[in-house]
Design a protein around this motif. Structure first.
Motif, PDB file in Angstrom:
ATOM      1  N   LEU A   1     -24.481  19.334 -10.918  1.00 56.60           N
ATOM      2  CA  LEU A   1     -25.204  19.455  -9.654  1.00 56.60           C
ATOM      3  C   LEU A   1     -25.888  20.811  -9.638  1.00 56.60           C
ATOM      4  O   LEU A   1     -25.242  21.844  -9.851  1.00 56.60           O
ATOM      5  N   ASN A   2     -27.171  20.838  -9.385  1.00 57.73           N
ATOM      6  CA  ASN A   2     -27.868  22.107  -9.259  1.00 57.73           C
ATOM      7  C   ASN A   2     -27.448  22.767  -7.949  1.00 57.73           C
ATOM      8  O   ASN A   2     -27.280  22.095  -6.929  1.00 57.73           O
ATOM      9  N   CYS A   3     -27.271  24.078  -7.973  1.00 57.29           N
ATOM     10  CA  CYS A   3     -26.872  24.767  -6.749  1.00 57.29           C
ATOM     11  C   CYS A   3     -27.524  26.142  -6.681  1.00 57.29           C
ATOM     12  O   CYS A   3     -28.057  26.653  -7.682  1.00 57.29           O
ATOM     13  N   LEU A   4     -27.462  26.728  -5.493  1.00 61.66           N
ATOM     14  CA  LEU A   4     -28.012  28.052  -5.258  1.00 61.66           C
ATOM     15  C   LEU A   4     -27.065  28.790  -4.324  1.00 61.66           C
ATOM     16  O   LEU A   4     -26.618  28.239  -3.316  1.00 61.66           O
ATOM     17  N   LEU A   5     -26.747  30.033  -4.662  1.00 63.81           N
ATOM     18  CA  LEU A   5     -25.861  30.864  -3.855  1.00 63.81           C
ATOM     19  C   LEU A   5     -26.683  31.749  -2.917  1.00 63.81           C
ATOM     20  O   LEU A   5     -27.677  32.355  -3.339  1.00 63.81           O
ATOM     21  N   ILE A   6     -26.253  31.824  -1.655  1.00 58.20           N
ATOM     22  CA  ILE A   6     -26.898  32.706  -0.689  1.00 58.20           C
ATOM     23  C   ILE A   6     -25.827  33.601  -0.066  1.00 58.20           C
ATOM     24  O   ILE A   6     -24.771  33.116   0.346  1.00 58.20           O
ATOM     25  N   ASP A   7     -26.097  34.902   0.002  1.00 60.38           N
ATOM     26  CA  ASP A   7     -25.144  35.819   0.630  1.00 60.38           C
ATOM     27  C   ASP A   7     -25.896  36.964   1.292  1.00 60.38           C
ATOM     28  O   ASP A   7     -26.904  37.447   0.763  1.00 60.38           O
ATOM     29  N   VAL A   8     -25.378  37.410   2.427  1.00 64.51           N
ATOM     30  CA  VAL A   8     -26.016  38.487   3.164  1.00 64.51           C
ATOM     31  C   VAL A   8     -25.776  39.848   2.508  1.00 64.51           C
ATOM     32  O   VAL A   8     -26.531  40.803   2.747  1.00 64.51           O
ATOM     33  N   LEU A   9     -24.750  39.947   1.671  1.00 72.78           N
ATOM     34  CA  LEU A   9     -24.439  41.211   1.004  1.00 72.78           C
ATOM     35  C   LEU A   9     -25.349  41.434  -0.201  1.00 72.78           C
ATOM     36  O   LEU A   9     -25.924  40.481  -0.741  1.00 72.78           O
ATOM     37  N   PRO A  10     -25.461  42.671  -0.678  1.00 71.36           N
ATOM     38  CA  PRO A  10     -26.354  42.962  -1.804  1.00 71.36           C
ATOM     39  C   PRO A  10     -25.788  42.570  -3.166  1.00 71.36           C
ATOM     40  O   PRO A  10     -26.487  42.640  -4.167  1.00 71.36           O
ATOM     41  N   GLU A  11     -24.523  42.174  -3.216  1.00 76.00           N
ATOM     42  CA  GLU A  11     -23.906  41.752  -4.465  1.00 76.00           C
ATOM     43  C   GLU A  11     -22.907  40.647  -4.181  1.00 76.00           C
ATOM     44  O   GLU A  11     -22.457  40.476  -3.047  1.00 76.00           O
ATOM     45  N   VAL A  12     -22.563  39.882  -5.220  1.00 70.68           N
ATOM     46  CA  VAL A  12     -21.593  38.817  -5.029  1.00 70.68           C
ATOM     47  C   VAL A  12     -20.190  39.421  -4.911  1.00 70.68           C
ATOM     48  O   VAL A  12     -19.955  40.575  -5.264  1.00 70.68           O
ATOM     49  N   GLY A  13     -19.263  38.617  -4.399  1.00 60.34           N
ATOM     50  CA  GLY A  13     -17.878  39.063  -4.323  1.00 60.34           C
ATOM     51  C   GLY A  13     -17.295  39.049  -2.935  1.00 60.34           C
ATOM     52  O   GLY A  13     -16.078  39.099  -2.768  1.00 60.34           O
TER      53      GLY A  13
ATOM     54  N   GLU B   1     -36.086  24.172  -4.086  1.00 61.94           N
ATOM     55  CA  GLU B   1     -35.369  22.906  -4.046  1.00 61.94           C
ATOM     56  C   GLU B   1     -34.150  22.956  -4.954  1.00 61.94           C
ATOM     57  O   GLU B   1     -34.209  23.471  -6.071  1.00 61.94           O
ATOM     58  N   THR B   2     -33.043  22.422  -4.460  1.00 62.39           N
ATOM     59  CA  THR B   2     -31.809  22.358  -5.236  1.00 62.39           C
ATOM     60  C   THR B   2     -30.975  21.211  -4.710  1.00 62.39           C
ATOM     61  O   THR B   2     -31.335  20.573  -3.701  1.00 62.39           O
ATOM     62  N   ASP B   3     -29.864  20.935  -5.362  1.00 64.09           N
ATOM     63  CA  ASP B   3     -28.973  19.876  -4.884  1.00 64.09           C
ATOM     64  C   ASP B   3     -28.040  20.391  -3.778  1.00 64.09           C
ATOM     65  O   ASP B   3     -27.850  19.741  -2.756  1.00 64.09           O
ATOM     66  N   VAL B   4     -27.469  21.568  -4.023  1.00 61.79           N
ATOM     67  CA  VAL B   4     -26.449  22.101  -3.117  1.00 61.79           C
ATOM     68  C   VAL B   4     -26.739  23.566  -2.809  1.00 61.79           C
ATOM     69  O   VAL B   4     -26.948  24.364  -3.729  1.00 61.79           O
ATOM     70  N   VAL B   5     -26.742  23.912  -1.545  1.00 58.13           N
ATOM     71  CA  VAL B   5     -26.800  25.307  -1.127  1.00 58.13           C
ATOM     72  C   VAL B   5     -25.374  25.765  -0.818  1.00 58.13           C
ATOM     73  O   VAL B   5     -24.661  25.106  -0.052  1.00 58.13           O
ATOM     74  N   ILE B   6     -24.964  26.872  -1.430  1.00 60.54           N
ATOM     75  CA  ILE B   6     -23.650  27.450  -1.169  1.00 60.54           C
ATOM     76  C   ILE B   6     -23.865  28.737  -0.391  1.00 60.54           C
ATOM     77  O   ILE B   6     -24.469  29.688  -0.902  1.00 60.54           O
ATOM     78  N   ILE B   7     -23.391  28.761   0.843  1.00 59.77           N
ATOM     79  CA  ILE B   7     -23.576  29.919   1.713  1.00 59.77           C
ATOM     80  C   ILE B   7     -22.327  30.783   1.623  1.00 59.77           C
ATOM     81  O   ILE B   7     -21.270  30.428   2.146  1.00 59.77           O
TER      82      ILE B   7
END
Length: 340
Positions: free
Chosen positions: A31-43, A7-13
């Motif tokens: 605002l609580n948030c969570l980052l989601i990415d298909v790659l193995p690292e951010v960027g 659970e979080t406030d904002v999902v960032i895809i």
């Protein structure tokens, strides 16, 4: 994590520059948030495609390499310990404004009140030139579509093909490394920033870059996948062979929205139309920023995606805290919120 919903406030895809700065803006607004990415690292593309590419349109940075920009954005959000799900693709979004359920291909479910799509170009791959035997030269690395390390191209005879920013930027970035560098384009006019065009003219005048116009790629020559020459042709059918061991074609990316196209959001030609004032999509509570967002007057610049991140997060605040007024304050007076 797959059994119990997060659970979080904002999902960032998307965890490219736009997504990372959106995470910072969320943190600044508590605002609580969570980052989601298909790659193995951010960027995002900055790391996956061109970590050493110089970027010139970041305020207060005359020039900064893509990997350095990502490192600075990571440093900016580090105090907030923002969680992330990497190597996760978002396959399904259900629910409504204030109560969304986001499901990934790994079986993870995230409950959120709002969603920010910062997926860049979506699923992407290079536009490949229609040349006979191209795949054999790709396998040996004689033909490449991305530059991850400039040092890999030292003392090479390089042909760069294309007329946009990527072709110009890499020609200017590699001219000091290369033994010989050709820039091939079907027109004598290039599509680039005025300063890049000026630098190109200077490099051509200095003999650092040989401009081959108006020509197009015609054939590749070599044995066992090892390139020896690139053949080009003009509008009159006249051909010319350029001695080369490396071809870098920069004809843009072939993009695909992938699962995003099934989320009941209006799309148009691989982008998502949004309301310019806050970047909300046609589906209430879902926002889009960065390259994937489209509106009249849109500039595909990283700096504009930063502005869009700020607008979207401010619009999300009343969704998460409907009974709490947001009194906007400058970060200089407000400071960074305590993380404890």
């Amino acid at each position: 994590m797959a059994d119990t919903p997060v659970e979080t406030d904002v999902v960032i895809i998307g965890a490219g520059p736009a997504g990372l700065f959106a995470a910072f803006q969320c943190a600044m607004l508590r605002l609580n948030c969570l980052l989601i990415d298909v790659l193995p690292e951010v960027g995002g593309q900055c790391i996956a495609l061109y970590p050493e590419k110089p970027i010139y349109d970041i305020p207060a940075c005359p020039a900064i390499e893509a990997s350095q920009l990502i490192a600075q954005l990571e440093k900016q959000i580090a105090p907030f310990n923002i969680p992330r799900l990497l190597k996760h693709r978002v396959d399904d979004v259900s629910g409504n404004r204030g109560d969304f359920s986001v499901k990934t291909d790994k079986g993870t479910t995230v409950k959120a009140k709002a969603i920010i799509i910062a997926a860049g170009a979506g699923a992407f791959g290079p536009n490949r030139p229609p040349l006979e035997g191209l795949e054999h030269f790709e396998e040996t690395g004689s033909v490449q579509y991305y530059v991850r390390r400039k040092a890999d191209f030292a003392n090479r005879n390089i042909v760069i093909a294309g007329g946009g920013d990527s072709a110009l930027d890499w020609a200017l970035a590699l001219k000091d490394n290369a033994k010989k560098l050709y820039l091939v384009h079907r027109r004598d006019r290039f599509r680039g920033a005025p300063e890049s065009l000026r630098l190109l003219d200077d490099a051509v005048a200095a003999g650092q870059i040989e401009k081959i116009t108006p020509y197009q790629l015609h054939a590749l020559h070599g044995e066992n996948g090892k390139l020896s020459a690139v053949e080009v042709i003009d509008l009159d059918g006249t051909t010319r062979k350029l001695e080369a061991d490396t071809l870098l074609p920069f004809f843009g990316l072939a993009t695909d929205l992938g699962p995003i196209a099934t989320w009941d959001i209006q799309t148009a030609r691989s982008v998502i139309p949004v309301r310019p004032s806050d970047c909300e999509t046609s589906r209430a509570g879902i926002f889009a920023i960065g390259d994937i967002a489209s509106y009249p007057g849109k500039l595909k610049l990283i700096l504009q995606s930063f502005s869009e991140a700020a607008m979207a997060t401010h619009a999300i605040h009343p969704i998460v805290h409907p009974d709490q007024a947001l009194h906007f304050e400058h970060s200089t007076t407000r400071g960074v919120p305590a993380t404890a």
